[in-house]
Design a protein around this motif. Structure first.
Motif, PDB file in Angstrom:
ATOM      1  N   LEU A 105       0.833  -1.203   0.000  1.00  0.00           N
ATOM      2  CA  LEU A 105       0.000   0.000   0.000  1.00  0.00           C
ATOM      3  C   LEU A 105       0.868   1.253   0.000  1.00  0.00           C
ATOM      4  N   HIS A 106       1.838   1.297   0.892  1.00  0.00           N
ATOM      5  CA  HIS A 106       2.690   2.488   1.013  1.00  0.00           C
ATOM      6  C   HIS A 106       3.503   2.716  -0.253  1.00  0.00           C
ATOM      7  N   ALA A 107       4.098   1.656  -0.785  1.00  0.00           N
ATOM      8  CA  ALA A 107       4.931   1.804  -1.973  1.00  0.00           C
ATOM      9  C   ALA A 107       4.114   2.267  -3.177  1.00  0.00           C
ATOM     10  N   ALA A 108       2.876   1.780  -3.276  1.00  0.00           N
ATOM     11  CA  ALA A 108       2.035   2.119  -4.428  1.00  0.00           C
ATOM     12  C   ALA A 108       1.557   3.571  -4.406  1.00  0.00           C
ATOM     13  N   VAL A 182      11.606  11.819   9.108  1.00  0.00           N
ATOM     14  CA  VAL A 182      10.503  10.876   8.929  1.00  0.00           C
ATOM     15  C   VAL A 182       9.628  11.295   7.752  1.00  0.00           C
ATOM     16  N   THR A 183       9.435  12.594   7.599  1.00  0.00           N
ATOM     17  CA  THR A 183       8.646  13.105   6.483  1.00  0.00           C
ATOM     18  C   THR A 183       9.423  13.028   5.177  1.00  0.00           C
ATOM     19  N   ARG A 184      10.690  13.379   5.233  1.00  0.00           N
ATOM     20  CA  ARG A 184      11.499  13.372   4.007  1.00  0.00           C
ATOM     21  C   ARG A 184      11.665  11.976   3.426  1.00  0.00           C
ATOM     22  N   GLU A 185      11.656  10.963   4.273  1.00  0.00           N
ATOM     23  CA  GLU A 185      11.859   9.600   3.792  1.00  0.00           C
ATOM     24  C   GLU A 185      10.634   9.019   3.087  1.00  0.00           C
ATOM     25  N   GLY A 186       9.512   9.694   3.152  1.00  0.00           N
ATOM     26  CA  GLY A 186       8.405   9.222   2.336  1.00  0.00           C
ATOM     27  C   GLY A 186       7.036   9.409   2.937  1.00  0.00           C
ATOM     28  N   LEU A 187       6.149  10.059   2.185  1.00  0.00           N
ATOM     29  CA  LEU A 187       4.734  10.171   2.518  1.00  0.00           C
ATOM     30  C   LEU A 187       3.956   9.224   1.610  1.00  0.00           C
ATOM     31  N   SER A 188       2.908   8.642   2.147  1.00  0.00           N
ATOM     32  CA  SER A 188       2.075   7.732   1.367  1.00  0.00           C
ATOM     33  C   SER A 188       0.666   7.758   1.942  1.00  0.00           C
ATOM     34  N   VAL A 189      -0.244   7.081   1.283  1.00  0.00           N
ATOM     35  CA  VAL A 189      -1.563   6.861   1.869  1.00  0.00           C
ATOM     36  C   VAL A 189      -1.387   5.903   3.037  1.00  0.00           C
ATOM     37  N   PRO A 223       3.484  10.343   6.776  1.00  0.00           N
ATOM     38  CA  PRO A 223       4.666   9.494   6.816  1.00  0.00           C
ATOM     39  C   PRO A 223       4.296   8.013   6.905  1.00  0.00           C
ATOM     40  N   CYS A 224       4.869   7.225   6.012  1.00  0.00           N
ATOM     41  CA  CYS A 224       4.494   5.814   5.929  1.00  0.00           C
ATOM     42  C   CYS A 224       4.775   5.067   7.224  1.00  0.00           C
ATOM     43  N   TYR A 276      11.956   4.190  12.529  1.00  0.00           N
ATOM     44  CA  TYR A 276      10.849   3.716  13.356  1.00  0.00           C
ATOM     45  C   TYR A 276      10.828   4.434  14.699  1.00  0.00           C
ATOM     46  N   ARG A 277      11.992   4.541  15.347  1.00  0.00           N
ATOM     47  CA  ARG A 277      12.065   5.215  16.649  1.00  0.00           C
ATOM     48  C   ARG A 277      11.686   6.688  16.525  1.00  0.00           C
ATOM     49  N   MET A 278      12.164   7.335  15.474  1.00  0.00           N
ATOM     50  CA  MET A 278      11.801   8.734  15.244  1.00  0.00           C
ATOM     51  C   MET A 278      10.296   8.887  15.060  1.00  0.00           C
ATOM     52  N   ALA A 279       9.715   8.008  14.240  1.00  0.00           N
ATOM     53  CA  ALA A 279       8.280   8.083  13.970  1.00  0.00           C
ATOM     54  C   ALA A 279       7.470   7.826  15.238  1.00  0.00           C
ATOM     55  N   TYR A 280       7.923   6.880  16.054  1.00  0.00           N
ATOM     56  CA  TYR A 280       7.219   6.550  17.296  1.00  0.00           C
ATOM     57  C   TYR A 280       7.236   7.754  18.242  1.00  0.00           C
ATOM     58  N   LEU A 281       8.421   8.333  18.453  1.00  0.00           N
ATOM     59  CA  LEU A 281       8.516   9.486  19.347  1.00  0.00           C
ATOM     60  C   LEU A 281       7.762  10.685  18.772  1.00  0.00           C
ATOM     61  N   LYS A 282       7.837  10.851  17.471  1.00  0.00           N
ATOM     62  CA  LYS A 282       7.124  11.947  16.800  1.00  0.00           C
ATOM     63  C   LYS A 282       5.612  11.832  17.019  1.00  0.00           C
ATOM     64  N   ARG A 283       5.069  10.625  16.869  1.00  0.00           N
ATOM     65  CA  ARG A 283       3.630  10.417  17.044  1.00  0.00           C
ATOM     66  C   ARG A 283       3.205  10.646  18.498  1.00  0.00           C
ATOM     67  N   ILE A 284       4.041  10.210  19.436  1.00  0.00           N
ATOM     68  CA  ILE A 284       3.705  10.446  20.840  1.00  0.00           C
ATOM     69  C   ILE A 284       3.664  11.939  21.138  1.00  0.00           C
ATOM     70  N   LEU A 285       4.689  12.661  20.692  1.00  0.00           N
ATOM     71  CA  LEU A 285       4.782  14.095  20.989  1.00  0.00           C
ATOM     72  C   LEU A 285       3.758  14.909  20.208  1.00  0.00           C
ATOM     73  N   GLU A 286       3.383  14.438  19.023  1.00  0.00           N
ATOM     74  CA  GLU A 286       2.416  15.167  18.200  1.00  0.00           C
ATOM     75  C   GLU A 286       0.980  14.963  18.674  1.00  0.00           C
ATOM     76  N   ARG A 287       0.684  13.777  19.186  1.00  0.00           N
ATOM     77  CA  ARG A 287      -0.726  13.507  19.519  1.00  0.00           C
ATOM     78  C   ARG A 287      -0.936  12.590  20.719  1.00  0.00           C
ATOM     79  N   GLY A 288      -0.147  11.523  20.807  1.00  0.00           N
ATOM     80  CA  GLY A 288      -0.386  10.528  21.849  1.00  0.00           C
ATOM     81  C   GLY A 288      -0.308  11.087  23.250  1.00  0.00           C
TER      82      GLY A 288
END
Length: 322
Positions: A105-108, A182-189, A223-224, A276-288
């Motif tokens: 899904l992400h790659a497509a 995390v954003t630069r490495e790829g956005l996807s649905v 971010p995927c 993965y670690r960046m995305a996890y911490l980013k999601r916690i700080l952004e919303r969680g």
């Protein structure tokens, strides 16, 4: 006909359609038109109506959609596929069944591949980099700091938060633009809500489950890695019986995801575990963290993940933040 679910925003029915000797099971999902439509409801309606050709490999087959029923309701007739919830003793061993579809899904739908299809999603699919999304993240950042101040005045919360307060204030002061890598490495649905009630398969006895994803209300162009954080990290945050094995489980999942993305032509420049670690911490700080502090202060819900998130923030920031 059997009603599986009925709420103020939708009804889900299981139908058995008979024709000659054939019996076909069909799901009818009725999306009710609300007086004040919620953004997520609009997203799902458009997923079924406008994006089904692009996303069909990842969700049940859509047989027919009919708009403006009983006023403005949307009726969607789709393939009947059972969620895996309650049908297997679900655990980390099953990530290998789900991650290949997720990577596909992400790659497509990533970066320039999404750009070729952008007209389909324009004006309705939330975009992580839109001005509206950035404004929302700034609001959440302000309110997170406010809820932290309020929580420190509550005795039972103060004891939990005090050891982490200085670090939280320092990190939140740097937000909300955490880890641009995390954003630069790829956005996807992204699906955005990967738990067992939204993961379906009719072939659980087969080593290849042929997974489909249902309930796309949380879909975004984002971010995927957020989907992998939800599938793996949030699941393990609730299921602490795998706490001692969490790092090994995560490394296997991340390695499989990176390999599957590479198989579909997507290679990450940054190490997978770091992303993965960046995305996890980013999601916690952004919303969680915002939600957990809000629920703890207001009593709206039980803040089950607050202790886990605090420990995660401490551990991940020690690895990532200079």
């Amino acid at each position: 006909m059997t009603c599986l679910k009925d709420s103020y925003k939708s009804s889900i029915w299981k139908l058995v359609v008979k024709s000659d000797a054939k019996r076909i099971r069909v799901i009818l999902k009725i999306s009710k038109q609300l007086r004040k439509p919620r953004p997520e409801s609009t997203v799902e309606r458009n997923i079924y109506r406008k994006a089904r050709k692009i996303l069909q490999p990842f969700m049940p087959q859509i047989y027919l959609t009919k708009r403006n029923i009983n006023g403005r309701d949307l009726w969607v007739f789709m393939e009947h596929i059972e969620p895996i919830h309650g049908r297997v003793e679900y655990g980390p061993q099953h990530f290998k069944q789900i991650i290949p579809l997720l990577a596909k899904l992400h790659a497509a739908t990533m970066n320039e591949r999404f750009a070729k299809q952008e007209r389909v999603f324009r004006d309705w699919l939330p975009h992580h980099q839109s001005d509206e999304a950035k404004k929302e993240r700034r609001r959440i950042n302000r309110e997170t700091r406010s809820y932290l101040r309020q929580a420190m005045k509550v005795p039972e919360l103060r004891g939990l938060l005090k050891p982490h307060e200085a670090l939280l204030r320092k990190l939140l002061a740097k937000g909300p633009g955490y880890f641009p890598e995390v954003t630069r490495e790829g956005l996807s649905v992204t699906h955005g809500d990967l738990h067992t009630e939204n993961i379906a398969s009719n072939q659980l006895n087969n080593p290849n489950w042929q997974i489909k994803l249902i309930d796309w209300e949380g879909a975004k162009y984002a971010p995927c890695w957020y989907d992998l954080v939800y599938l793996v990290g949030i699941f393990l945050a609730y299921r602490r019986e795998w706490q001692e094995e969490e790092e090994a489980i995560t490394e296997r999942a991340v390695r499989l995801y990176v390999d599957e993305m590479k198989r579909h032509g997507i290679e990450f420049k940054t190490d997978g575990m770091t992303l993965y670690r960046m995305a996890y911490l980013k999601r916690i700080l952004e919303r969680g963290l915002y939600l957990q502090l809000k629920w703890a202060v207001t009593g709206q819900k039980e803040a089950k993940l607050l202790p886990v998130y605090l420990q995660k923030i401490k551990t991940l920031s020690g690895m990532l933040v200079k």
